[in-house]
Write a protein that holds these residues in place. Structure first.
Motif, PDB file in Angstrom:
ATOM      1  N   MET A   1      23.668  56.986 -72.538  1.00  0.00           N
ATOM      2  CA  MET A   1      23.510  57.184 -73.963  1.00  0.00           C
ATOM      3  C   MET A   1      23.360  58.664 -74.289  1.00  0.00           C
ATOM      4  O   MET A   1      22.867  59.015 -75.339  1.00  0.00           O
ATOM      5  CB  MET A   1      22.325  56.392 -74.469  1.00  0.00           C
ATOM      6  CG  MET A   1      22.527  54.891 -74.381  1.00  0.00           C
ATOM      7  SD  MET A   1      21.327  53.889 -75.257  1.00  0.00           S
ATOM      8  CE  MET A   1      21.633  54.280 -76.949  1.00  0.00           C
ATOM      9  N   LYS A   2      23.808  59.512 -73.397  1.00  0.00           N
ATOM     10  CA  LYS A   2      23.667  60.955 -73.598  1.00  0.00           C
ATOM     11  C   LYS A   2      24.434  61.443 -74.824  1.00  0.00           C
ATOM     12  O   LYS A   2      24.030  62.405 -75.454  1.00  0.00           O
ATOM     13  CB  LYS A   2      24.133  61.697 -72.360  1.00  0.00           C
ATOM     14  CG  LYS A   2      23.224  61.498 -71.180  1.00  0.00           C
ATOM     15  CD  LYS A   2      23.729  62.213 -69.962  1.00  0.00           C
ATOM     16  CE  LYS A   2      22.813  61.909 -68.792  1.00  0.00           C
ATOM     17  NZ  LYS A   2      23.308  62.447 -67.561  1.00  0.00           N
ATOM     18  N   ASN A   3      25.522  60.799 -75.157  1.00  0.00           N
ATOM     19  CA  ASN A   3      26.344  61.233 -76.285  1.00  0.00           C
ATOM     20  C   ASN A   3      26.025  60.475 -77.567  1.00  0.00           C
ATOM     21  O   ASN A   3      26.764  60.566 -78.536  1.00  0.00           O
ATOM     22  CB  ASN A   3      27.828  61.066 -75.942  1.00  0.00           C
ATOM     23  CG  ASN A   3      28.231  61.955 -74.792  1.00  0.00           C
ATOM     24  OD1 ASN A   3      27.742  63.068 -74.659  1.00  0.00           O
ATOM     25  ND2 ASN A   3      29.109  61.461 -73.941  1.00  0.00           N
ATOM     26  N   THR A   4      24.935  59.727 -77.573  1.00  0.00           N
ATOM     27  CA  THR A   4      24.549  58.933 -78.726  1.00  0.00           C
ATOM     28  C   THR A   4      23.530  59.694 -79.556  1.00  0.00           C
ATOM     29  O   THR A   4      22.584  60.263 -79.022  1.00  0.00           O
ATOM     30  CB  THR A   4      23.951  57.586 -78.274  1.00  0.00           C
ATOM     31  OG1 THR A   4      24.909  56.919 -77.451  1.00  0.00           O
ATOM     32  CG2 THR A   4      23.618  56.713 -79.458  1.00  0.00           C
ATOM     33  N   SER A   5      23.708  59.700 -80.838  1.00  0.00           N
ATOM     34  CA  SER A   5      22.801  60.389 -81.752  1.00  0.00           C
ATOM     35  C   SER A   5      21.377  59.885 -81.592  1.00  0.00           C
ATOM     36  O   SER A   5      21.141  58.689 -81.384  1.00  0.00           O
ATOM     37  CB  SER A   5      23.254  60.161 -83.198  1.00  0.00           C
ATOM     38  OG  SER A   5      22.259  60.583 -84.100  1.00  0.00           O
ATOM     39  N   GLU A   6      20.411  60.789 -81.702  1.00  0.00           N
ATOM     40  CA  GLU A   6      19.002  60.402 -81.633  1.00  0.00           C
ATOM     41  C   GLU A   6      18.613  59.518 -82.817  1.00  0.00           C
ATOM     42  O   GLU A   6      17.550  58.904 -82.814  1.00  0.00           O
ATOM     43  CB  GLU A   6      18.080  61.628 -81.566  1.00  0.00           C
ATOM     44  CG  GLU A   6      18.069  62.491 -82.789  1.00  0.00           C
ATOM     45  CD  GLU A   6      19.197  63.521 -82.856  1.00  0.00           C
ATOM     46  OE1 GLU A   6      19.296  64.182 -83.902  1.00  0.00           O
ATOM     47  OE2 GLU A   6      19.980  63.649 -81.899  1.00  0.00           O
ATOM     48  N   HIS A  34      15.760  56.675 -77.168  1.00  0.00           N
ATOM     49  CA  HIS A  34      16.233  55.819 -78.255  1.00  0.00           C
ATOM     50  C   HIS A  34      15.317  54.637 -78.553  1.00  0.00           C
ATOM     51  O   HIS A  34      15.506  53.960 -79.557  1.00  0.00           O
ATOM     52  CB  HIS A  34      17.645  55.320 -77.949  1.00  0.00           C
ATOM     53  CG  HIS A  34      18.649  56.418 -77.885  1.00  0.00           C
ATOM     54  ND1 HIS A  34      19.210  56.973 -79.004  1.00  0.00           N
ATOM     55  CD2 HIS A  34      19.145  57.099 -76.829  1.00  0.00           C
ATOM     56  CE1 HIS A  34      20.034  57.942 -78.647  1.00  0.00           C
ATOM     57  NE2 HIS A  34      20.007  58.041 -77.325  1.00  0.00           N
TER      58      HIS A  34
END
Length: 111
Positions: A1-6, A34
């Motif tokens: 989930m490194k590329n997922t918005s906080e 998250h």
């Protein structure tokens, strides 16, 4: 989930993790940035893989380990306790759940 918005949050449901064969605490470590809600529930499994609700902390959920993990990641979200065992009279078991959490966890303040 490194590329997922906080801004994307997650409700980590311990029951679903256990039922799917995952350790909810390992998943929490991986997804901590998250996780906004933890849904506490505990199971034991028989040889056929059928689950049975148990007092949280007496089955597969290690409350002491969870306590350390919540502190390490600075968890600021919400926790929800769920217990569906003993459907005829769940109050005594729910009270035992709360007492177990209080006795094994210092992360939350208790009044």
């Amino acid at each position: 989930m490194k590329n997922t918005s906080e801004r994307i949050g997650l409700n980590l449901d311990f029951a679903w993790m256990l039922d799917a064969g995952f350790d909810p605490l390992d998943q929490f470590k991986k997804l901590a940035d998250h996780v906004k809600i933890i849904h506490l529930k505990d199971f034991v499994f028989d040889r056929a893989g059928r689950f049975e609700d148990v007092v949280v902390g007496t089955g597969n959920v290690d409350l002491a380990k969870l306590d350390v993990l919540l502190s390490e990641v600075g968890f600021e979200g919400t926790a929800v306790l769920e217990y569906e065992g003993n459907s005829e009279n769940p109050m005594s078991d729910l009270s035992r759940c709360v007492e177990k959490i209080k006795s094994e966890m210092s992360f939350w303040s208790w009044s």
